[in-house]
Enzyme design. Structure first.
Site, PDB file in Angstrom:
ATOM      1  N   ASP A   6       1.074  -1.305  -0.126  1.00  0.00           N
ATOM      2  CA  ASP A   6       0.056  -0.251  -0.032  1.00  0.00           C
ATOM      3  C   ASP A   6       0.899   1.246  -0.082  1.00  0.00           C
ATOM      4  O   ASP A   6       2.118   1.412   0.476  1.00  0.00           O
ATOM      5  CB  ASP A   6      -0.990   0.019   1.201  1.00  0.00           C
ATOM      6  CG  ASP A   6      -2.096   0.980   1.312  1.00  0.00           C
ATOM      7  OD1 ASP A   6      -2.303   1.382   0.103  1.00  0.00           O
ATOM      8  OD2 ASP A   6      -2.810   1.106   2.036  1.00  0.00           O
ATOM      9  N   GLU A  63      -5.075   4.061  -5.832  1.00  0.00           N
ATOM     10  CA  GLU A  63      -6.179   4.433  -4.925  1.00  0.00           C
ATOM     11  C   GLU A  63      -6.477   5.995  -5.021  1.00  0.00           C
ATOM     12  O   GLU A  63      -5.747   6.727  -5.511  1.00  0.00           O
ATOM     13  CB  GLU A  63      -5.697   3.908  -3.569  1.00  0.00           C
ATOM     14  CG  GLU A  63      -4.340   4.790  -2.997  1.00  0.00           C
ATOM     15  CD  GLU A  63      -3.768   4.256  -1.624  1.00  0.00           C
ATOM     16  OE1 GLU A  63      -4.262   3.185  -1.265  1.00  0.00           O
ATOM     17  OE2 GLU A  63      -3.108   5.079  -1.196  1.00  0.00           O
TER      18      GLU A  63
END
Length: 105
Positions: A6, A63
């Protein structure tokens, strides 16, 4: 079970982690996605992350995709997976489950 790294491209993400961690996906950080249209450097960094992921056999997801413009730029850069408010907002589990239910005719 699959692992994603991430916030790649922000914070303490390092290419060295790519060799050390059992990951299968890189997530392009939302801080890069939000400035794609305005900042040439953010588009260049995103393109490099996409190429790096592809060359290592990882998938990539962006994202913080909130607009069609974000999605369009990412698509042109080679990113095919997205998450963000363009596709939905966070919901309580019950509301999410309800949204998946098809009403009876």
């Amino acid at each position: 079970m699959h692992f994603s790294l991430d916030r790649y491209g922000a914070g303490y993400s390092s290419p060295a982690h790519l060799k050390q961690l059992p990951i299968e996906q890189l997530k392009i950080d939302r801080s890069l996605v939000h400035e794609l249209q305005d900042e040439h450097s953010d588009a260049s960094l995103s393109k490099a992350i996409i190429a790096l992921a592809e060359n290592l056999g990882y998938t990539v997801i962006a994202e913080g995709v909130e607009t069609e413009q974000h999605r369009g730029v990412l698509l042109r850069l080679g990113c095919r997976s997205y998450q963000g408010y363009l596709y939905g907002v966070p919901l309580p589990a019950e509301d999410f489950e309800r949204s998946l239910t098809i009403p009876a005719p």
